[in-house]
Enzyme design. Sequence first.
Site, mmCIF file in Angstrom:
data_model
loop_
_atom_site.group_PDB
_atom_site.id
_atom_site.type_symbol
_atom_site.label_atom_id
_atom_site.label_comp_id
_atom_site.label_asym_id
_atom_site.label_seq_id
_atom_site.Cartn_x
_atom_site.Cartn_y
_atom_site.Cartn_z
ATOM 1 N N HIS A 14 0.820 -1.225 0.000
ATOM 2 C CA HIS A 14 0.000 0.000 0.000
ATOM 3 C C HIS A 14 0.854 1.276 0.000
ATOM 4 C CE1 HIS A 14 -4.191 -1.516 0.402
ATOM 5 N NE2 HIS A 14 -3.545 -2.601 0.760
ATOM 6 N N THR A 15 2.037 1.179 -0.562
ATOM 7 C CA THR A 15 2.860 2.382 -0.692
ATOM 8 C C THR A 15 2.631 3.069 -2.038
ATOM 9 O OG1 THR A 15 4.627 0.990 -1.538
ATOM 10 C CG2 THR A 15 4.733 1.561 0.795
ATOM 11 N N GLY B 122 -8.753 -12.647 -7.290
ATOM 12 C CA GLY B 122 -9.030 -12.019 -5.991
ATOM 13 C C GLY B 122 -8.106 -12.520 -4.906
ATOM 14 N N LEU C 88 -2.587 -11.613 -6.426
ATOM 15 C CA LEU C 88 -1.546 -11.814 -7.449
ATOM 16 C C LEU C 88 -1.829 -10.956 -8.683
ATOM 17 C CD1 LEU C 88 -0.731 -15.608 -7.414
ATOM 18 C CD2 LEU C 88 0.242 -13.756 -6.086
ATOM 19 N N SER D 9 -4.496 -10.717 -10.847
ATOM 20 C CA SER D 9 -5.070 -11.264 -12.080
ATOM 21 C C SER D 9 -5.606 -10.104 -12.924
ATOM 22 C CB SER D 9 -6.199 -12.237 -11.750
ATOM 23 O OG SER D 9 -7.161 -11.598 -10.933
ATOM 24 N N SER D 10 -6.094 -9.053 -12.273
ATOM 25 C CA SER D 10 -6.708 -7.951 -13.027
ATOM 26 C C SER D 10 -5.674 -7.211 -13.878
ATOM 27 C CB SER D 10 -7.419 -6.992 -12.084
ATOM 28 O OG SER D 10 -6.559 -6.612 -11.043
ATOM 29 N N ASP E 104 0.802 -2.862 -9.855
ATOM 30 C CA ASP E 104 0.393 -4.068 -10.567
ATOM 31 C C ASP E 104 0.675 -3.983 -12.063
ATOM 32 O OD1 ASP E 104 -0.583 -4.544 -8.065
ATOM 33 O OD2 ASP E 104 -2.677 -4.213 -8.588
ATOM 34 N N TYR F 119 -10.299 -1.260 0.325
ATOM 35 C CA TYR F 119 -9.130 -0.668 -0.317
ATOM 36 C C TYR F 119 -9.286 0.855 -0.399
ATOM 37 C CZ TYR F 119 -5.334 -0.090 -3.637
ATOM 38 O OH TYR F 119 -4.173 0.294 -4.246
#
Length: 409
Positions: free
Chosen positions: A38-39, A127, A130, A132-133, A190, A240
């Site tokens: 979360h940086t 979900g 990793l 996936s989105s 990501d 989130y």
Amino acid sequence: MTPAELEAASARAFEAEYGGRAEVAARAPGRVELLGNHTDYNGGLVMAAAVDRYTAVVGRARPGREGRVYAANFEGSARFPLAEIERGPVGTWPNYVKGVVWALQEALGAELTGGFETAIAGEVPLGAGLSSSASLQAAVAFFLLEAGLAPGKTATQHIGGDSDAALMDLAMVLRRSENEFVGVSSGLLDQFSSLFGREDHALFLDCQSLEFARVPLGSPGPAIVVCDSKTSRKLADGMYNRRFAECNAVVDHFKAKKGEDAVRLLRDVSLAELEAAWDELDPTCRKRARHVLTENDRVRQGVAALRIGDLKRFGALISASHASSRDDFENSSPALDALVEVAEGAPGFLGAKLSGAGWAGCTVNLVEPDKAEEFAEAVRHGYFRLRGVAPDVHVCRAADGASARPLDA
Ligand code: GLA
């Protein structure tokens, strides 16, 4: 599954859905977050690796002004016009595909040159932390570019694959798609990881300056073992975005104190400043901020440790990151904590933490290279004993980023 098998699965799905052969294949990897939880949206530092679990997209251009998508994993399909693309219900997969088309068109300042039909198959757990989105986004983008649907300077550069500046542009386009179309306030981690991955390398990114590095994991490098707790959540489920708001509450406090220009993101606040203002801050928000700022520091130390091949130190930083997520950011869960606890006692253990958003899904474990299988076995048994659920354990390798190619006629 090998990438070739995954591609074959999507090609079969394509033929069954549309008839005829796909002409272009693209694929993009999932990623693990090694340090820097979360940086990213706080303008901070991250360390990640693309891993050898992929989403494959095959397809072809077609006449007309419509996009068609079939997702083999969901046995579901979607069709949408290229003009005025509308977002579907929150949390549904077609939004990720539509969002890429929307954001690419925004970046190009024009619509794609034509319609397309695609089939998607993926093996990145959904979900689970990793990403996936992002692998879906990156594979769709590479498909569209390779199919020649987004012509012009930008597109050709992306597909050249060797221009990191163009890849960074694309990462930003994909982030915009997730922020503004899908509706998740995520950072660049990501998309950056799925595009910039390199075999046997970790990835470092400064999310403020966009300076990055591919750092060798060593030879033989540590094993990256992903343990899936078999619990899942949706990124768009609100937690989130709530953390995003909590971090920004601290930014607002410092903006009021130091001026709008001096503080734009949490990155612009030092740990010493946070500690000095501790009593003025909301008790929840200040813990969130402490996590982010100590994470930045762990990333700095992690890069240094990896550069001198000190895997023990690197592993210890990973474990410290998990403790900080659990205690200060409060985005772990009993299932994730149990997985970490079991890992700590397993052979070859170097470090373990939750990966990605948190609250459910996977842990990422750094393990001595020759102990990966023993480690996996011990975690399977230990977690089952504690929770009565068999975890999925994936022994992964750091992998290359997204790619695309024409298929033989
Ligand atoms: C998710 C988001 C990323 C990042 C991580 C937490 O994976 O998509 O942008 O914020 O959570 O580090």
